[in-house]
Every structure is written in structure tokens, then in C-alpha cells.
Design a protein around this motif. Structure first.
Motif, PDB file in Angstrom:
ATOM      1  N   ALA A  13      60.742  91.945  22.999  1.00  0.00           N
ATOM      2  CA  ALA A  13      59.843  93.835  23.016  1.00  0.00           C
ATOM      3  C   ALA A  13      58.662  93.786  23.033  1.00  0.00           C
ATOM      4  CB  ALA A  13      59.978  94.207  21.440  1.00  0.00           C
ATOM      5  N   ALA A  14      57.578  93.414  22.958  1.00  0.00           N
ATOM      6  CA  ALA A  14      56.594  93.911  22.701  1.00  0.00           C
ATOM      7  C   ALA A  14      56.191  92.985  24.064  1.00  0.00           C
ATOM      8  CB  ALA A  14      55.828  92.623  22.020  1.00  0.00           C
ATOM      9  N   ALA A  15      56.439  92.217  24.952  1.00  0.00           N
ATOM     10  CA  ALA A  15      56.118  91.631  26.206  1.00  0.00           C
ATOM     11  C   ALA A  15      57.321  93.129  27.400  1.00  0.00           C
ATOM     12  CB  ALA A  15      57.387  90.189  26.608  1.00  0.00           C
ATOM     13  N   ALA A  17      58.168  95.760  26.947  1.00  0.00           N
ATOM     14  CA  ALA A  17      56.945  96.853  26.480  1.00  0.00           C
ATOM     15  C   ALA A  17      55.901  97.398  27.820  1.00  0.00           C
ATOM     16  CB  ALA A  17      56.540  97.292  25.298  1.00  0.00           C
ATOM     17  N   LEU A  18      55.226  95.797  27.490  1.00  0.00           N
ATOM     18  CA  LEU A  18      53.722  95.689  28.489  1.00  0.00           C
ATOM     19  C   LEU A  18      54.393  95.779  29.508  1.00  0.00           C
ATOM     20  CD1 LEU A  18      50.735  94.931  28.266  1.00  0.00           C
ATOM     21  CD2 LEU A  18      51.397  92.447  28.206  1.00  0.00           C
ATOM     22  N   LYS A  19      54.576  94.990  29.976  1.00  0.00           N
ATOM     23  CA  LYS A  19      55.845  94.641  31.217  1.00  0.00           C
ATOM     24  C   LYS A  19      56.219  96.468  32.136  1.00  0.00           C
ATOM     25  CE  LYS A  19      60.337  93.922  32.657  1.00  0.00           C
ATOM     26  NZ  LYS A  19      61.895  93.568  33.086  1.00  0.00           N
ATOM     27  N   ARG A  20      56.881  97.271  31.245  1.00  0.00           N
ATOM     28  CA  ARG A  20      56.962  99.076  31.142  1.00  0.00           C
ATOM     29  C   ARG A  20      55.956  99.168  31.924  1.00  0.00           C
ATOM     30  NH1 ARG A  20      61.834  99.537  27.341  1.00  0.00           N
ATOM     31  NH2 ARG A  20      63.265  98.797  28.672  1.00  0.00           N
ATOM     32  N   GLU A  21      54.993  99.169  31.020  1.00  0.00           N
ATOM     33  CA  GLU A  21      53.219  99.764  30.643  1.00  0.00           C
ATOM     34  C   GLU A  21      52.637  99.379  32.221  1.00  0.00           C
ATOM     35  OE1 GLU A  21      49.614  99.262  28.863  1.00  0.00           O
ATOM     36  OE2 GLU A  21      51.103  99.206  27.563  1.00  0.00           O
ATOM     37  N   PHE A  22      52.817  98.026  32.713  1.00  0.00           N
ATOM     38  CA  PHE A  22      52.158  97.688  33.956  1.00  0.00           C
ATOM     39  C   PHE A  22      52.858  97.944  35.433  1.00  0.00           C
ATOM     40  CE2 PHE A  22      51.367  94.354  36.882  1.00  0.00           C
ATOM     41  CZ  PHE A  22      49.873  95.040  37.214  1.00  0.00           C
ATOM     42  N   LEU A 108      62.213 101.337  39.317  1.00  0.00           N
ATOM     43  CA  LEU A 108      63.452 100.662  40.232  1.00  0.00           C
ATOM     44  C   LEU A 108      62.244  99.416  40.967  1.00  0.00           C
ATOM     45  CD1 LEU A 108      63.870 104.853  42.077  1.00  0.00           C
ATOM     46  CD2 LEU A 108      65.515 103.153  40.853  1.00  0.00           C
ATOM     47  N   PHE A 109      61.170  98.950  40.471  1.00  0.00           N
ATOM     48  CA  PHE A 109      60.342  98.372  40.752  1.00  0.00           C
ATOM     49  C   PHE A 109      60.321  97.200  39.919  1.00  0.00           C
ATOM     50  CE2 PHE A 109      58.908 102.085  42.553  1.00  0.00           C
ATOM     51  CZ  PHE A 109      58.311 101.395  43.782  1.00  0.00           C
ATOM     52  N   SER A 110      60.160  95.782  40.583  1.00  0.00           N
ATOM     53  CA  SER A 110      60.310  94.802  40.442  1.00  0.00           C
ATOM     54  C   SER A 110      58.975  94.404  39.640  1.00  0.00           C
ATOM     55  CB  SER A 110      60.906  93.529  41.097  1.00  0.00           C
ATOM     56  OG  SER A 110      60.682  92.201  41.044  1.00  0.00           O
ATOM     57  N   ASP A 111      58.676  93.829  38.494  1.00  0.00           N
ATOM     58  CA  ASP A 111      57.641  93.043  37.964  1.00  0.00           C
ATOM     59  C   ASP A 111      57.411  92.025  38.508  1.00  0.00           C
ATOM     60  OD1 ASP A 111      59.789  90.997  36.966  1.00  0.00           O
ATOM     61  OD2 ASP A 111      58.122  90.393  34.992  1.00  0.00           O
ATOM     62  N   VAL A 112      57.457  91.297  40.297  1.00  0.00           N
ATOM     63  CA  VAL A 112      57.900  90.428  40.637  1.00  0.00           C
ATOM     64  C   VAL A 112      57.129  91.008  42.175  1.00  0.00           C
ATOM     65  CG1 VAL A 112      58.331  88.515  42.344  1.00  0.00           C
ATOM     66  CG2 VAL A 112      59.675  88.388  40.627  1.00  0.00           C
ATOM     67  N   MET A 113      55.651  90.715  42.307  1.00  0.00           N
ATOM     68  CA  MET A 113      54.495  90.849  42.829  1.00  0.00           C
ATOM     69  C   MET A 113      54.545  90.416  44.056  1.00  0.00           C
ATOM     70  SD  MET A 113      52.271  92.212  40.347  1.00  0.00           S
ATOM     71  CE  MET A 113      52.411  90.944  39.361  1.00  0.00           C
ATOM     72  N   THR A 188      55.196  86.894  28.568  1.00  0.00           N
ATOM     73  CA  THR A 188      55.064  86.667  26.501  1.00  0.00           C
ATOM     74  C   THR A 188      53.736  86.010  26.557  1.00  0.00           C
ATOM     75  OG1 THR A 188      55.646  84.069  27.072  1.00  0.00           O
ATOM     76  CG2 THR A 188      57.553  86.072  25.850  1.00  0.00           C
ATOM     77  N   HIS A 189      52.714  85.201  27.705  1.00  0.00           N
ATOM     78  CA  HIS A 189      51.569  85.127  27.350  1.00  0.00           C
ATOM     79  C   HIS A 189      50.411  86.348  27.913  1.00  0.00           C
ATOM     80  CE1 HIS A 189      54.112  81.872  26.475  1.00  0.00           C
ATOM     81  NE2 HIS A 189      53.886  81.398  25.893  1.00  0.00           N
ATOM     82  N   ALA A 190      50.769  87.675  28.430  1.00  0.00           N
ATOM     83  CA  ALA A 190      50.456  88.527  29.575  1.00  0.00           C
ATOM     84  C   ALA A 190      49.873  88.853  27.810  1.00  0.00           C
ATOM     85  CB  ALA A 190      51.192  89.402  30.128  1.00  0.00           C
ATOM     86  N   ALA A 191      48.924  90.090  28.599  1.00  0.00           N
ATOM     87  CA  ALA A 191      47.891  90.764  27.567  1.00  0.00           C
ATOM     88  C   ALA A 191      47.205  91.855  28.217  1.00  0.00           C
ATOM     89  CB  ALA A 191      46.585  89.664  27.067  1.00  0.00           C
ATOM     90  N   ASP A 192      47.273  93.298  27.189  1.00  0.00           N
ATOM     91  CA  ASP A 192      46.427  94.159  28.193  1.00  0.00           C
ATOM     92  C   ASP A 192      44.700  94.652  26.907  1.00  0.00           C
ATOM     93  OD1 ASP A 192      47.368  94.737  26.163  1.00  0.00           O
ATOM     94  OD2 ASP A 192      47.972  96.938  27.074  1.00  0.00           O
ATOM     95  N   TYR A 193      43.612  95.423  27.951  1.00  0.00           N
ATOM     96  CA  TYR A 193      42.767  94.814  27.311  1.00  0.00           C
ATOM     97  C   TYR A 193      42.233  96.537  27.606  1.00  0.00           C
ATOM     98  CZ  TYR A 193      41.320  92.516  31.193  1.00  0.00           C
ATOM     99  OH  TYR A 193      40.775  91.931  32.748  1.00  0.00           O
TER     100      TYR A 193
END
Length: 199
Positions: A13-15, A17-22, A108-113, A188-193
Motif C-alpha cells: 500500500a505504501a509503495a 501511494a508513493l508511486k501515485r505521489e511521484f 493515465l501515466f505509466s511509472d516506467v520512464m 518497495t525500495h524507493a523513498a521520498d525526502y
């Protein structure tokens, strides 16, 4: 901020949420760049790139975010490129698109850059030899550290085509041979700061 990975492991769930926030943050800063800076990539669109061990690969690499289903807008970008030989007219048209509704729906956007490189790029070669990297995005007071898997895209891949035609509108002198790499986040291993001193 260290680019070396840490031991933080996010819940599912946290991962998410972080993906959507990013992705929402990326859409906001990209629309702002289109509206206020003529589409020039801001610092938040040019992350620092390092190996998982923390060795720098690039101090700043321009990445694109793409719609999960990019075909319609790829056709639009291609059409705008081919309809005129005037680079200024092409540039104005792509800015119109990016300033308006393009980034309005982050869902609509993918998280793959993706990133585009000239043939024989040393940075692309290093990225592919590692097969992974850590991206550090910073703009204003916001930062994200995102480990990613790296892969080369086939020319027929929709993300390759979307990346190619997007870049071609901004750069009419794009070389005939290019390479497009994809960056797939490990959330799962990403972080915001928080960044101590912003731009």
C-alpha cells in the motif's frame, strides 16, 4: 542525499501511494516547465543517476514520463512533426499540447520512464551493463530516490515510438540512429525526502 540503496522496504500500500505521489509530482512540474520555461527540462526531470553501489553514472539525465497507452499522442506528435518543416512551428505546437491537457490526468501515466541516447552513448552502455540504477530526483524542497531496472527498448515498442517523436519535436537534428532505454521503478525500495535547499 546518498544514492546508495537503504534497507527500507515499503508495504504494498505504501509503495502504491508513493508511486501515485511521484507521478502526480512529475505531471505538475512538467506542465509548469511547459507553461513557464518553454518546455526546458527542470531539475526534477533530470535525476542524478548512480549504480546500486553508489557510483555516479550521470549527474543529470533527462527522462520522459509517458502515458500507459501512448499510441494516440504518439500519432499526434508524429503528425505535428511531419506537417511542417518549420522547427519553430513544431516547437510551438508541442508546447501547446504539453501546456494544455497532456499532464492533467496523472492516472493515465505509466511509472516506467524512458530516456533517449545517441548511438554509442557511454552512459547508455554503462546503464545496460549494470541492468539497474538508482535515480535521485530533486526540485524545490521535494526529492525521490528510486531504484530502477534498466532495459533497451525495441524500435517497435510503443514507448520507444512515443519517446522518439516527443524528442523529435523539440530537436529537429535528432540523429538517425538513437537508443531508448526504459527505467522500471522498484517502489518497495524507493523513498521520498525533503531537500534542505531547493532551486
Amino acid at each position: 542525499m546518498s544514492l546508495k540503496p537503504d534497507n527500507v522496504v515499503l508495504t504494498k500500500a505504501a509503495a502504491l501511494a508513493l508511486k501515485r505521489e511521484f507521478i502526480g509530482w512529475q505531471c505538475r512540474i512538467r506542465q509548469l516547465a511547459a507553461r513557464e520555461s518553454g518546455g526546458r527540462p527542470s531539475s526534477g526531470m533530470r535525476p542524478r543517476v548512480a549504480s546500486r553501489e553508489g557510483h555516479e553514472i550521470s549527474p543529470g539525465m533527462t527522462l520522459l514520463i509517458l502515458e500507459t497507452e501512448p499510441t494516440n499522442n504518439t500519432q499526434l506528435f508524429r503528425h505535428q512533426y511531419l506537417k511542417t518543416q518549420d522547427p519553430g512551428e513544431r516547437y510551438a505546437k508541442v508546447l501547446d499540447i504539453l501546456q494544455a491537457s497532456y499532464f492533467q490526468q496523472p492516472a493515465l501515466f505509466s511509472d516506467v520512464m524512458t530516456a533517449l541516447f545517441g548511438a554509442g552513448s557511454a552512459v547508455a552502455e554503462r546503464l545496460l551493463s549494470h541492468g539497474h540504477c538508482v535515480l535521485a530526483f530533486e526540485q524545490y524542497s521535494q526529492g525521490y530516490r528510486i531504484p530502477c531496472a534498466v532495459a533497451a527498448l525495441d524500435e517497435r515498442h510503443p514507448f520507444y515510438q512515443a519517446t522518439y517523436w516527443h524528442n523529435h519535436l523539440f530537436n529537429p537534428n535528432l540523429p538517425a540512429r538513437v537508443e531508448v532505454l526504459s527505467f522500471t521503478p522498484d517502489w518497495t525500495h524507493a523513498a521520498d525526502y525533503r531537500v534542505e535547499s531547493g532551486e
